[in-house]
Design an enzyme around this catalytic site. Structure first.
Site, PDB file in Angstrom:
ATOM      1  N   SER A 283      34.564  15.507  67.662  1.00 37.11           N
ATOM      2  CA  SER A 283      35.575  15.967  66.697  1.00 37.11           C
ATOM      3  C   SER A 283      35.390  17.463  66.468  1.00 37.11           C
ATOM      4  O   SER A 283      34.280  18.001  66.650  1.00 37.11           O
ATOM      5  CB  SER A 283      35.395  15.214  65.376  1.00 37.11           C
ATOM      6  OG  SER A 283      36.163  15.814  64.335  1.00 37.11           O
TER       7      SER A 283
ATOM      8  N   TYR B 231      29.953  12.183  58.514  1.00 40.51           N
ATOM      9  CA  TYR B 231      30.865  12.192  59.654  1.00 40.51           C
ATOM     10  C   TYR B 231      30.622  13.434  60.509  1.00 40.51           C
ATOM     11  O   TYR B 231      30.536  13.346  61.747  1.00 40.51           O
ATOM     12  CB  TYR B 231      32.304  12.163  59.158  1.00 40.51           C
ATOM     13  CG  TYR B 231      33.336  12.158  60.253  1.00 40.51           C
ATOM     14  CD1 TYR B 231      33.636  10.983  60.953  1.00 40.51           C
ATOM     15  CD2 TYR B 231      34.019  13.314  60.606  1.00 40.51           C
ATOM     16  CE1 TYR B 231      34.585  10.979  61.969  1.00 40.51           C
ATOM     17  CE2 TYR B 231      34.968  13.317  61.615  1.00 40.51           C
ATOM     18  CZ  TYR B 231      35.245  12.149  62.296  1.00 40.51           C
ATOM     19  OH  TYR B 231      36.170  12.151  63.300  1.00 40.51           O
TER      20      TYR B 231
END
Length: 302
Positions: free
Chosen positions: A184, A197
């Site tokens: 990401s 995350y």
């Protein structure tokens, strides 16, 4: 004793052979064939045997649909059996042969057994480790519990390693293959509303960089994918700004095109990527107060 030989071989390939023997060891010497420059990664332009985790929705489902075609073997796994079956059936309608499995990527033994069986049936050319979950400061900023943090790390990083590790022995024997790790843009800079995350995706990025450097001389390509916001079930848990958000089909096209070109890193959308790089380069004392002013709430992801 180290002996380097360069015998005449087909196509001019050179081999460096190391013989290791210990005086107290009665066994024959161990022989290691060391890779040379001629043994570098050969791009898999049009893979016909593809494995995708997290294929029941979002980017994984879009990638499965993008690769589905006559003559293509797809191995798809996900946690939701009904959604996974719907994706698999659509891929079959497009002419692909599909094997599906309802699996949790944190269950290492089950994932490994499935991957080994899939590879035996149709040697894998491309493996896309995509499965992931969201995490962050939900409950009005109350923060992650330790259990939630461990869950995000177990799925997002542990699930990737559980997927990649079992397939490497076969790819290394064949000296051919491609692995894509879905990370990401959040891997480039820690964001205060999603610490776990960001950490998990940063681990995927660094793991991929190390694998890429290790495996390229053995004929295996590794690509790290850094998406920004994509319209998925995962992104819908985020309440707040989602700049330049893309449909999953658009994201899948970018990823597929980048993999076909053998890109080491596939980051998109480009303006957001540049923004993350800029935040990473600027002093934390300047960037952190700006990030703290962004109003974001992250709901639980099942």
């Amino acid at each position: 004793m180290l002996v380097t030989q360069s015998p005449a071989r087909p196509r001019g390939r050179r081999y460096a052979i190391t013989f290791a023997r210990r005086a107290h060891d009665a066994k024959p010497p161990e022989i290691y064939v060391l890779p040379t420059e001629s043994d570098t990664y050969k791009r898999v332009r049009d893979p016909r045997s593809i494995l995708i985790t997290g294929a029941s929705s979002g980017i994984g489902a879009a990638l499965a649909r993008a690769y589905a075609a006559p003559g293509t073997h797809l191995a798809l796994c996900g946690r939701d059996a009904a959604r996974l079956a719907a994706v698999a059936n659509l891929c079959r309608e497009r002419g692909a042969e599909v094997i599906e499995a309802c699996l949790d990527v944190t269950e290492a033994a089950a994932v490994a057994a499935w991957i080994v069986n899939v590879d035996r049936a149709s040697p894998l050319e491309l493996v896309i480790a995509n499965a992931g979950v969201q995490g962050g400061l939900w409950r009005d900023g109350a923060g992650e519990t330790l259990g939630e943090l461990h869950r995000v790390m177990d799925v997002n990083f542990g699930g990737v390693s559980n997927t990649v590790h079992p397939v490497l022995p076969a790819m290394r024997r064949r000296r051919r293959g491609q692995v894509a790790l879905i990370s990401s843009l959040a891997a480039l800079r820690g964001i205060p509303f999603s610490p776990g995350y960001c950490a998990s995706k940063a681990a995927v990025r660094i793991y991929g960089e190390a694998l890429r450097s290790w495996l390229a001389p053995e004929g295996i390509g590794v690509s790290i994918v850094l998406p920004g916001f994509v319209e998925t079930r995962l992104s819908r848990t985020v309440s707040g700004p989602k700049p330049l958000i893309l449909p999953p089909e658009h994201a899948a096209r970018i990823i597929r095109r980048g993999l076909a070109k053998g890109r080491r890193q596939i980051a998109f959308p480009y303006p957001l990527y540049l923004g993350m790089r800029l935040m990473r380069a600027l002093p934390a004392g300047l960037v952190d107060p700006i990030l703290r002013r962004v109003s974001v709430d992250i709901g639980p992801y099942a």
